[in-house]
Each structure stands twice: as structure tokens, then as C-alpha cells.
Design a protein around this motif. Structure first.
Motif, mmCIF file in Angstrom:
data_model
loop_
_atom_site.group_PDB
_atom_site.id
_atom_site.type_symbol
_atom_site.label_atom_id
_atom_site.label_comp_id
_atom_site.label_asym_id
_atom_site.label_seq_id
_atom_site.Cartn_x
_atom_site.Cartn_y
_atom_site.Cartn_z
ATOM 1 N N VAL A 49 0.854 -1.183 0.000
ATOM 2 C CA VAL A 49 0.000 0.000 0.000
ATOM 3 C C VAL A 49 0.894 1.239 0.000
ATOM 4 O O VAL A 49 1.739 1.404 0.882
ATOM 5 N N ILE A 50 0.686 2.102 -0.992
ATOM 6 C CA ILE A 50 1.445 3.353 -1.096
ATOM 7 C C ILE A 50 0.474 4.499 -0.872
ATOM 8 O O ILE A 50 -0.494 4.657 -1.612
ATOM 9 N N ASP A 51 0.735 5.272 0.174
ATOM 10 C CA ASP A 51 -0.119 6.407 0.513
ATOM 11 C C ASP A 51 0.628 7.693 0.177
ATOM 12 O O ASP A 51 1.569 8.079 0.878
ATOM 13 N N ALA A 52 0.215 8.343 -0.909
ATOM 14 C CA ALA A 52 0.891 9.552 -1.379
ATOM 15 C C ALA A 52 0.180 10.783 -0.845
ATOM 16 O O ALA A 52 -0.729 11.324 -1.473
ATOM 17 N N ILE A 96 -0.527 -3.932 -5.819
ATOM 18 C CA ILE A 96 -0.109 -2.571 -5.490
ATOM 19 C C ILE A 96 -1.350 -1.695 -5.357
ATOM 20 O O ILE A 96 -2.152 -1.590 -6.287
ATOM 21 N N ILE A 97 -1.498 -1.061 -4.194
ATOM 22 C CA ILE A 97 -2.614 -0.139 -3.961
ATOM 23 C C ILE A 97 -2.043 1.250 -3.746
ATOM 24 O O ILE A 97 -1.227 1.453 -2.841
ATOM 25 N N ASP A 115 -2.515 12.610 -3.496
ATOM 26 C CA ASP A 115 -1.841 12.746 -4.794
ATOM 27 C C ASP A 115 -1.924 11.477 -5.636
ATOM 28 O O ASP A 115 -1.239 11.368 -6.654
ATOM 29 N N ALA A 116 -2.758 10.535 -5.220
ATOM 30 C CA ALA A 116 -2.828 9.246 -5.915
ATOM 31 C C ALA A 116 -3.250 9.399 -7.371
ATOM 32 O O ALA A 116 -2.608 8.847 -8.277
ATOM 33 N N ASP A 117 -4.318 10.133 -7.618
ATOM 34 C CA ASP A 117 -4.821 10.276 -8.987
ATOM 35 C C ASP A 117 -3.816 11.017 -9.863
ATOM 36 O O ASP A 117 -3.634 10.691 -11.043
ATOM 37 N N ALA A 144 -5.514 2.305 -8.067
ATOM 38 C CA ALA A 144 -5.489 3.681 -7.570
ATOM 39 C C ALA A 144 -6.842 3.993 -6.947
ATOM 40 O O ALA A 144 -7.869 3.954 -7.612
ATOM 41 N N ASN A 145 -6.831 4.282 -5.653
ATOM 42 C CA ASN A 145 -8.076 4.531 -4.930
ATOM 43 C C ASN A 145 -7.796 5.567 -3.844
ATOM 44 O O ASN A 145 -7.259 5.235 -2.782
ATOM 45 N N SER A 146 -8.178 6.809 -4.092
ATOM 46 C CA SER A 146 -7.914 7.881 -3.139
ATOM 47 C C SER A 146 -8.730 7.732 -1.855
ATOM 48 O O SER A 146 -8.436 8.393 -0.855
#
Length: 243
Positions: free
Chosen positions: A115-118, A204-205, A210-212, A224-226
Motif C-alpha cells: 500500500v502506497i499512501d501519497a 499494489i494499492i 496525490d494518488a490520482d 489507484a483509490n484515493s
């Protein structure tokens, strides 16, 4: 109905859920927390339960409203998460990262997940197919990179995220955009490649504010799910009451 609330570093995010369906999402500043919460309850009178997580300073007035109007579940380090936490310093692991890891386990069972949280910072959290959480990584997010260059130099301007048209910057502004945005994209691709090299079938999530913006340029296949953190809070609530 369930109200999921995430108190972040910058804003408060909330969402109303009907079982697993996100009905409406809200984003507001901390100073307006009480008023905004009251508006949500006025609009959705069937909210009976809530779940709260916080990485910033807890909003006492918001907490009291949730406790008064709902059956409140507050996520903390003593919470029973659906994974084994092997982090070296578990007491310092951010609640948001633990919620994201839980959401990955509950929504993507039986596989390796990253999980990547941007957001303000970019966090990387990995949970393997045996539901063991070893850790991840933390780096500056887009905004911090722009602000850092402006704050710690004499002449670089304060810019805001903009997708560079070319990786070769032809001015100070375009050079900064290339360095910040492309630099983060290369970082993301590099981390993803490392995980995929070591583990098979990694899901990969990508989430966060800034995800989108970033997802459009990533070459890897990702989800990609904000709203993933809010959805993870809701899944964690449903998991907890069923247990």
C-alpha cells in the motif's frame, strides 16, 4: 449507517457508509470539525456507528460529538488488527499505516500487498500473503519536496504540483517540476520493482491525496483509490463487530 473519520496531518476526511458502499465523502479543515460533523449527522440521521483514526492532534469536540451520537470505535495501537505486526518499533507505527495494512488484508486476501499512501509524506506498507506486516518506508510527498526547496534555498520559488511536459527542464520552474514529480515517480517505480523482484504476485494499492495525479504516469499495474483509507476504516469496523 457507519461514519468513518480520519484525522490527518492537514485535513479531516470522513465518509458515510451503508455496509460496504461509500455513500458520500467529506473533507474539511480541523477548525471546522464540530460544525461539519453536525451537518453530516443532520443530513444522515441513520448513522448509528462510527470509527475514528488520527495521526494528528485529536479534535476533542469532534470526539465528543461522535461519542454522543454514535457507538464510537477509536482505532489505537491496542486494537486487534487482522495481521501480525512484526514492525521493530510497533508503538511508533502510525495508526494510518496500520489501518491501510488492515484494509489491504481485508480487501485483498491471500496475496502479497503493497500500500502506497501519497500524501504529506509517502508511506509504503507491505503485508505478505501470510498476513505478516514487516514494515515499509517513508519519504517526503510532493508538497514537502516543493516546500523544502523553497524554504531551504535563497531563490527557488514555491511551486505547486504540475506534470512536467519534458524530463529536461528548460527553466527554473520546469526544472523543479521535473525534479519533484519525475523524482517521485522514479522512486515509486523503483520501490514497486524491488517488491516484485522479491515477492510474487504483489498487489499494489496507491492511495492518498496525490494518488490520482501520480497514477496517470506510473507504468506498473496498480489499484489507484484515493478513498482507500476511509474504506479500510469501514472494513475494519465491520471486521471488528463480526469478530
Amino acid at each position: 449507517m457507519i461514519l468513518a473519520v480520519d484525522i490527518g496531518n492537514t485535513n479531516i476526511k470522513a465518509a458515510v457508509f451503508e455496509d460496504t458502499v461509500l455513500v458520500e465523502k467529506f473533507v474539511f479543515v480541523k477548525s471546522n470539525a464540530s460544525d461539519e460533523a453536525e451537518k453530516i449527522f443532520q443530513k444522515y440521521t441513520k448513522i448509528t456507528h462510527s470509527i475514528l483514526s488520527s495521526v494528528g492532534k485529536e479534535q476533542e469536540s469532534l470526539f465528543l460529538i461522535l461519542k454522543e451520537k454514535t457507538r464510537l470505535l477509536e482505532v489505537n495501537h491496542d486494537f486487534k488488527f487482522p495481521f501480525q505486526n512484526n514492525y521493530g518499533t510497533p508503538a511508533t507505527l502510525g495508526i494510518d499505516r496500520m489501518v491501510l495494512a488492515a484494509g489491504a488484508v481485508l480487501q485483498f486476501p491471500g496475496c502479497n500487498r503493497l500500500v502506497i499512501d501519497a500524501g504529506t509524506c509517502v508511506t509504503y506498507d507491505f503485508v505478505d500473503s501470510s498476513n505478516i506486516y514487516p514494515g515499509g518506508a517513508i519519504s517526503p510527498g510532493l508538497r514537502l519536496r516543493y516546500e523544502g526547496m523553497h524554504t531551504f534555498t535563497a531563490k527557488l520559488p514555491l511551486l505547486y504540483p504540475e506534470m512536467p511536459q519534458n524530463f529536461i527542464g528548460s527553466s527554473t520552474a520546469t526544472s523543479m517540476h521535473s525534479g519533484v514529480v519525475n523524482g517521485l515517480l522514479y522512486e515509486l517505480e523503483g520501490f514497486i520493482a524491488q517488491y516484485k523482484q522479491q515477492y510474487q504476485d504483489v498487489t499494489i494499492i496507491l492511495t492518498g491525496g496525490d494518488a490520482d495525479f501520480l497514477a496517470k504516469r506510473l507504468k506498473n499495474t496498480i489499484f489507484a483509490n484515493s478513498n482507500f483509507l476511509l474504506e479500510s476504516l469501514n472494513f475494519l469496523y465491520l471486521y471488528t463487530i463480526k469478530k
